[in-house]
Design a protein around this motif. Structure first.
Motif, PDB file in Angstrom:
ATOM      1  N   LEU A 109     -62.317  29.570 -54.481  1.00  0.00           N
ATOM      2  CA  LEU A 109     -61.721  30.060 -55.361  1.00  0.00           C
ATOM      3  C   LEU A 109     -62.039  29.530 -56.606  1.00  0.00           C
ATOM      4  O   LEU A 109     -62.121  30.193 -57.627  1.00  0.00           O
ATOM      5  N   HIS A 110     -62.403  28.171 -56.847  1.00  0.00           N
ATOM      6  CA  HIS A 110     -62.882  27.702 -58.097  1.00  0.00           C
ATOM      7  C   HIS A 110     -64.194  27.099 -58.029  1.00  0.00           C
ATOM      8  O   HIS A 110     -64.747  26.462 -59.156  1.00  0.00           O
ATOM      9  N   GLY A 111     -64.750  27.052 -56.891  1.00  0.00           N
ATOM     10  CA  GLY A 111     -66.109  26.341 -56.906  1.00  0.00           C
ATOM     11  C   GLY A 111     -66.253  24.898 -57.029  1.00  0.00           C
ATOM     12  O   GLY A 111     -67.301  24.328 -57.084  1.00  0.00           O
ATOM     13  N   GLY A 112     -65.085  24.116 -56.891  1.00  0.00           N
ATOM     14  CA  GLY A 112     -65.046  22.792 -57.172  1.00  0.00           C
ATOM     15  C   GLY A 112     -64.963  22.101 -55.643  1.00  0.00           C
ATOM     16  O   GLY A 112     -64.878  20.791 -55.751  1.00  0.00           O
ATOM     17  N   GLY A 113     -64.782  22.786 -54.618  1.00  0.00           N
ATOM     18  CA  GLY A 113     -64.752  22.004 -53.496  1.00  0.00           C
ATOM     19  C   GLY A 113     -66.029  21.207 -53.072  1.00  0.00           C
ATOM     20  O   GLY A 113     -65.921  20.042 -52.551  1.00  0.00           O
ATOM     21  N   ILE A 114     -67.240  22.034 -53.276  1.00  0.00           N
ATOM     22  CA  ILE A 114     -68.486  21.210 -53.082  1.00  0.00           C
ATOM     23  C   ILE A 114     -68.825  19.963 -53.950  1.00  0.00           C
ATOM     24  O   ILE A 114     -69.103  18.993 -53.600  1.00  0.00           O
ATOM     25  N   LEU A 115     -68.233  20.292 -55.195  1.00  0.00           N
ATOM     26  CA  LEU A 115     -68.501  19.179 -55.885  1.00  0.00           C
ATOM     27  C   LEU A 115     -67.710  18.006 -55.660  1.00  0.00           C
ATOM     28  O   LEU A 115     -67.984  16.904 -55.771  1.00  0.00           O
ATOM     29  N   ALA A 116     -66.571  18.206 -55.296  1.00  0.00           N
ATOM     30  CA  ALA A 116     -65.360  17.276 -54.915  1.00  0.00           C
ATOM     31  C   ALA A 116     -65.935  16.482 -53.754  1.00  0.00           C
ATOM     32  O   ALA A 116     -65.851  15.429 -53.762  1.00  0.00           O
ATOM     33  N   TYR A 117     -66.268  17.266 -52.828  1.00  0.00           N
ATOM     34  CA  TYR A 117     -66.881  16.753 -51.436  1.00  0.00           C
ATOM     35  C   TYR A 117     -68.099  15.911 -51.664  1.00  0.00           C
ATOM     36  O   TYR A 117     -68.027  14.811 -51.377  1.00  0.00           O
ATOM     37  N   ILE A 118     -68.831  16.088 -52.576  1.00  0.00           N
ATOM     38  CA  ILE A 118     -70.160  15.428 -53.182  1.00  0.00           C
ATOM     39  C   ILE A 118     -69.606  14.155 -53.655  1.00  0.00           C
ATOM     40  O   ILE A 118     -70.081  13.130 -53.456  1.00  0.00           O
ATOM     41  N   ILE A 119     -68.715  14.205 -54.630  1.00  0.00           N
ATOM     42  CA  ILE A 119     -68.460  13.043 -55.293  1.00  0.00           C
ATOM     43  C   ILE A 119     -67.907  12.154 -54.203  1.00  0.00           C
ATOM     44  O   ILE A 119     -68.161  10.963 -54.453  1.00  0.00           O
ATOM     45  N   LEU A 120     -67.028  12.505 -53.564  1.00  0.00           N
ATOM     46  CA  LEU A 120     -66.185  11.767 -52.536  1.00  0.00           C
ATOM     47  C   LEU A 120     -67.128  11.025 -51.750  1.00  0.00           C
ATOM     48  O   LEU A 120     -67.164   9.903 -51.222  1.00  0.00           O
ATOM     49  N   TRP A 121     -68.197  11.805 -51.188  1.00  0.00           N
ATOM     50  CA  TRP A 121     -69.297  11.485 -50.155  1.00  0.00           C
ATOM     51  C   TRP A 121     -69.938  10.186 -51.068  1.00  0.00           C
ATOM     52  O   TRP A 121     -70.158   9.196 -50.193  1.00  0.00           O
ATOM     53  N   ILE A 122     -70.183  10.007 -52.350  1.00  0.00           N
ATOM     54  CA  ILE A 122     -71.007   9.060 -52.938  1.00  0.00           C
ATOM     55  C   ILE A 122     -69.912   8.036 -53.118  1.00  0.00           C
ATOM     56  O   ILE A 122     -70.156   6.796 -53.002  1.00  0.00           O
ATOM     57  N   VAL A 123     -68.708   8.092 -53.463  1.00  0.00           N
ATOM     58  CA  VAL A 123     -67.696   7.294 -54.001  1.00  0.00           C
ATOM     59  C   VAL A 123     -66.944   6.425 -52.728  1.00  0.00           C
ATOM     60  O   VAL A 123     -66.866   5.380 -52.632  1.00  0.00           O
ATOM     61  N   MET A 124     -66.720   7.168 -51.586  1.00  0.00           N
ATOM     62  CA  MET A 124     -65.892   6.457 -50.749  1.00  0.00           C
ATOM     63  C   MET A 124     -66.811   5.515 -49.623  1.00  0.00           C
ATOM     64  O   MET A 124     -68.004   6.026 -49.562  1.00  0.00           O
ATOM     65  N   PRO A 125     -66.266   4.510 -49.434  1.00  0.00           N
ATOM     66  CA  PRO A 125     -67.131   3.578 -48.739  1.00  0.00           C
ATOM     67  C   PRO A 125     -67.139   3.946 -47.148  1.00  0.00           C
ATOM     68  O   PRO A 125     -66.100   4.702 -46.672  1.00  0.00           O
ATOM     69  N   ALA A 126     -67.973   3.753 -46.457  1.00  0.00           N
ATOM     70  CA  ALA A 126     -67.965   3.981 -45.141  1.00  0.00           C
ATOM     71  C   ALA A 126     -67.062   3.127 -44.357  1.00  0.00           C
ATOM     72  O   ALA A 126     -66.721   1.533 -44.729  1.00  0.00           O
ATOM     73  N   ALA A 127     -66.557   3.522 -43.160  1.00  0.00           N
ATOM     74  CA  ALA A 127     -65.700   2.635 -42.464  1.00  0.00           C
ATOM     75  C   ALA A 127     -66.476   1.552 -41.743  1.00  0.00           C
ATOM     76  O   ALA A 127     -67.776   1.780 -41.381  1.00  0.00           O
ATOM     77  N   LYS A 128     -65.955   0.514 -41.406  1.00  0.00           N
ATOM     78  CA  LYS A 128     -66.805  -0.700 -40.799  1.00  0.00           C
ATOM     79  C   LYS A 128     -67.046  -0.297 -39.285  1.00  0.00           C
ATOM     80  O   LYS A 128     -66.175   0.280 -38.781  1.00  0.00           O
ATOM     81  N   ALA A 129     -68.150  -0.937 -38.798  1.00  0.00           N
ATOM     82  CA  ALA A 129     -68.387  -0.608 -37.636  1.00  0.00           C
ATOM     83  C   ALA A 129     -67.500  -1.509 -36.466  1.00  0.00           C
ATOM     84  O   ALA A 129     -66.936  -2.429 -36.766  1.00  0.00           O
ATOM     85  N   LEU A 130     -67.289  -0.643 -35.505  1.00  0.00           N
ATOM     86  CA  LEU A 130     -66.357  -1.058 -34.553  1.00  0.00           C
ATOM     87  C   LEU A 130     -67.292  -1.957 -33.699  1.00  0.00           C
ATOM     88  O   LEU A 130     -68.525  -1.702 -33.320  1.00  0.00           O
ATOM     89  N   PRO A 131     -66.624  -3.127 -33.141  1.00  0.00           N
ATOM     90  CA  PRO A 131     -67.353  -3.926 -32.212  1.00  0.00           C
ATOM     91  C   PRO A 131     -67.945  -3.191 -30.904  1.00  0.00           C
ATOM     92  O   PRO A 131     -66.869  -2.484 -30.552  1.00  0.00           O
ATOM     93  N   ALA A 132     -68.767  -3.608 -30.370  1.00  0.00           N
ATOM     94  CA  ALA A 132     -69.293  -2.866 -29.240  1.00  0.00           C
ATOM     95  C   ALA A 132     -68.455  -3.144 -28.019  1.00  0.00           C
ATOM     96  O   ALA A 132     -68.343  -2.096 -27.204  1.00  0.00           O
ATOM     97  N   PHE A 133     -67.533  -4.078 -28.007  1.00  0.00           N
ATOM     98  CA  PHE A 133     -66.837  -4.288 -26.727  1.00  0.00           C
ATOM     99  C   PHE A 133     -65.469  -4.045 -26.905  1.00  0.00           C
ATOM    100  O   PHE A 133     -64.549  -4.330 -26.148  1.00  0.00           O
ATOM    101  N   ALA A 134     -65.025  -3.209 -28.118  1.00  0.00           N
ATOM    102  CA  ALA A 134     -63.581  -2.896 -28.117  1.00  0.00           C
ATOM    103  C   ALA A 134     -63.302  -1.473 -27.473  1.00  0.00           C
ATOM    104  O   ALA A 134     -64.011  -0.948 -27.015  1.00  0.00           O
TER     105      ALA A 134
END
Length: 67
Positions: A42-67
């Motif tokens: 519709l507006h072409g902003g979806g890809i830009l928003a996704y890329i910005i969020l990809w850069i800005v959002m932190p990754a989830a912490k790794a789950l322990p192997a025994f969980a």
């Protein structure tokens, strides 16, 4: 436990952005992915928003192997 906006490790297709947003807002990840696609067509902003969020959002912490 406080909610944090992080990239998802389990609902990941490309970078985990849509899955992370879906987990944060407690909705289906498919709805978030469809919203990104609609914004792209519709507006072409979806890809830009996704890329910005990809850069800005932190990754989830790794789950322990025994969980």
């Amino acid at each position: 436990m406080e909610k944090r906006l992080v990239k998802s490790r389990k609902e990941k297709m490309v970078a985990g952005v849509a899955g992370g947003l879906a987990e944060y807002f407690e909705i289906d990840p498919v709805l978030v992915r469809v919203a990104f696609v609609l914004l792209t067509f519709l507006h072409g902003g979806g890809i830009l928003a996704y890329i910005i969020l990809w850069i800005v959002m932190p990754a989830a912490k790794a789950l322990p192997a025994f969980a």
